[in-house]
Design a protein around this motif. Sequence first.
Motif, PDB file in Angstrom:
ATOM      1  N   SER A 391       0.981  -1.173   0.128  1.00 31.27           N
ATOM      2  CA  SER A 391       0.139  -0.072   0.104  1.00 31.27           C
ATOM      3  C   SER A 391       0.816   1.199  -0.008  1.00 31.27           C
ATOM      4  N   ARG A 548      -4.437   1.490   1.444  1.00 39.10           N
ATOM      5  CA  ARG A 548      -5.354   0.402   1.031  1.00 39.10           C
ATOM      6  C   ARG A 548      -5.049  -0.841   2.134  1.00 39.10           C
ATOM      7  N   ARG A 573      -6.580  -1.740  -5.547  1.00 42.58           N
ATOM      8  CA  ARG A 573      -5.023  -1.976  -5.826  1.00 42.58           C
ATOM      9  C   ARG A 573      -4.389  -1.314  -6.945  1.00 42.58           C
ATOM     10  N   VAL A 597      -0.394   0.392 -10.172  1.00 40.42           N
ATOM     11  CA  VAL A 597      -0.706   0.128  -8.619  1.00 40.42           C
ATOM     12  C   VAL A 597      -0.819   1.640  -8.122  1.00 40.42           C
TER      13      VAL A 597
END
Length: 767
Positions: A391, A548, A573, A597
């Motif tokens: 993340s 995330r 994602r 991403v």
Amino acid sequence: MTTAALPPAAPAEPAAPTAAHTGLAPEAARRLATAERVLYGAGGILTAVGPQTDVTGLHVAVLAAGAGAVGVLWRRTRGGGAGLLLACTRALPLLGLSGTYAAALIAPGYSWWETVAPVAVAAAAGLAAPLTRSAGISRAIETLPAVVEGTVQHDAGDYLSGVRALWAAAPVTKGADLTALHQPDPDHPAFTAVILAAPGEAVSSRLDPRAVAAVFDVPEAAVILNPITGSGPGRLALLVDPARAAEQAALEQDPVRLWWAERISGPDGVAPGMNLADYRIEAEEGRAMFRVEAAEDRDLSLPRRKLARALGIEDPDLLMIGAVGLASAVITVYRDHPLMNVREATAEDLTMRADGTIALGLRHDGRPARMPLYDPELGGLTDLFVGAPGSGKSVALLHVITAERLSGIVSIVADAQGGMSLPEAKGRVYAFGAGLAEFGATLAGACALADYREQVSTANGWGSFALGDPWALVNISLDEINRVIAEDAEAPKEFKAWVVAMITRAQLTFRKLGMGIRYAGQSVHLEDLGDAEKIRANAKQGSVWLGRVNSTMTKRLASDMTSGDIEITPIPRHFGGGGDAEVEAAWTGEDVPTGPVTAGVAWHILGGVPGLMRVWRAVKEARTYPNLIRLMESAVMPVLTPAEDGAFRAGYEEGLFIARDLLAGGDGTGGTGDDRQEHGEAGDVAVRIPRPVVKAKPANLEAQILTVLAAGGVMRNKDVRTALGADTPGGPKAGSVDNALSSLFDAGKVIKPGHGKWAPLGWTPED
């Protein structure tokens, strides 16, 4: 009012053109206008739906119609004059709809403007009714005389003379004079005045905005009447501005505002009472911005997913809510995700300003996302950094640690993952604890440092922390804390309890001593950290970085840390992964191309208000981040004073001893049952070393019997039972006492000097 006296401003569009406007008979004008508006409505629907179909003939017909209109206008340019004007008037709706149709065909995919634009063009054309108007204009031109004589140009004096004349001629104004007449702009048909009643009388209640509007033949919205400060009811201030009424009417007929009222702010909308105050569409920037204000009887509430659906946006991540006030906010809709590309950080970005903040990254609107490292009023802060693997949590933490070194802040870091989470920090911060035992030791050292600062502050009568006088700001970062305190963590519960006790102490004392603390992990439950309410309150003064994570953790932290005015949705994602692409793929059986991403994208919550941001880009080379290392090493590493260093080191060493013993299953004393070290030394100040709470284990029944016999000598069974409180509340059973005595005798730990008698080992008759 006559045209000569008060030339009207551009009027608001009427509901239907009348004979006065068109030169047609009223009934004919109404029928023609109705038919024309039905035609535009059908054209708007066709333009909105047609480009999404595969009907080639329809595409060709619409484009041909637009091209034909252009050709007709080109031929009319040769003649010029009124004919060209009429042709342009009639062609505008067709050109607008066909142009919108062509743009929708060319644009890839589907976007919200492909529905809004046709609706807006059709609505504007329906309101204007150009065919009906041009028909009337044509007839009026045919009946005009060849020469218009007697045209008079009126100056401001003529204008105000006309105003006075109309006022004097109106029956409703009898007994009231119009004084202090003023026309602010000679080119603008508006004026101010004072209505003055007869001496000793009040201005008649009959002179309301409706009556005054009738006097001057202007819309009622053009009239404003107000009392005059310092005057009685015999005077009223008057403003007459026809252009204002026209602007108000235009706003009320704005297709975007009408659409917003129906789909969003109306009773059946997705956000009732969230009214559209203003908007602008910035085509070049690829965004549309809406300023929203909550109605007086409503609290601000902006459900992000519902708003995206109402606005026709497939990917809710393209709708951003920011600049939130008490009852207003700005909603921005983007064509492409604005956080897809960010630059690397500079030393200027990561150097703390006077207000205690750094630029940790970018907000969606291009402004820096500022994070406080310190509050000049409060002192040290509490931060939460939460994010799943990948993340961008560790990179975000590394930017913060780099900023601390550049800003002269002492960084103390503990990584429960053995140093794997933040390897770049090792050797570049004042203290770095890698591993579970070192994690606890680092926190123990920080508590010892706080104890030293507290004792010195008390001795000097200091009630708060002053940056640099005499100490530097200290921030402690505890990474991968979920490996220590989470319910499923492998650490022994005694170790967890010790760490939580130190965290509780940190929340109570660190802030006012110039020490901030930062908790980071893949998931963080406030309840696991001890005093959840205290941590929640402190974190609202600091920052929450929510990257995330799963939807459950997102909802939990959103509930804990925000007011709920803005819906916080989980971060996907990949960019573009928040819409219906996966649904479409599942339906068609085709692969979905994934975007970049979203590492570094997070909800940044400050003061309970969330905003979407992205941390500066960090380029990895050879498994490290050379730019961040270069920035860290460009500044001297801040350190503690010698006395502070002594306190921290003493606490760290004792904490390491305790941690290792607890992790090995001990009680924190190394098996001795005694404190290994009660105090550490920091100059002339003794500091307490945080220790785990060791509960004494209750002696078993056999040990209790040995204690009783050692004190009483020879005792019968009943005497032993009585001494132990057998068969009393909290005491052992009588049979258990007898069995334990037999077991002790068999083990050779007691002797039997006679039948039913017991004595401790080594007893003799002489005793």
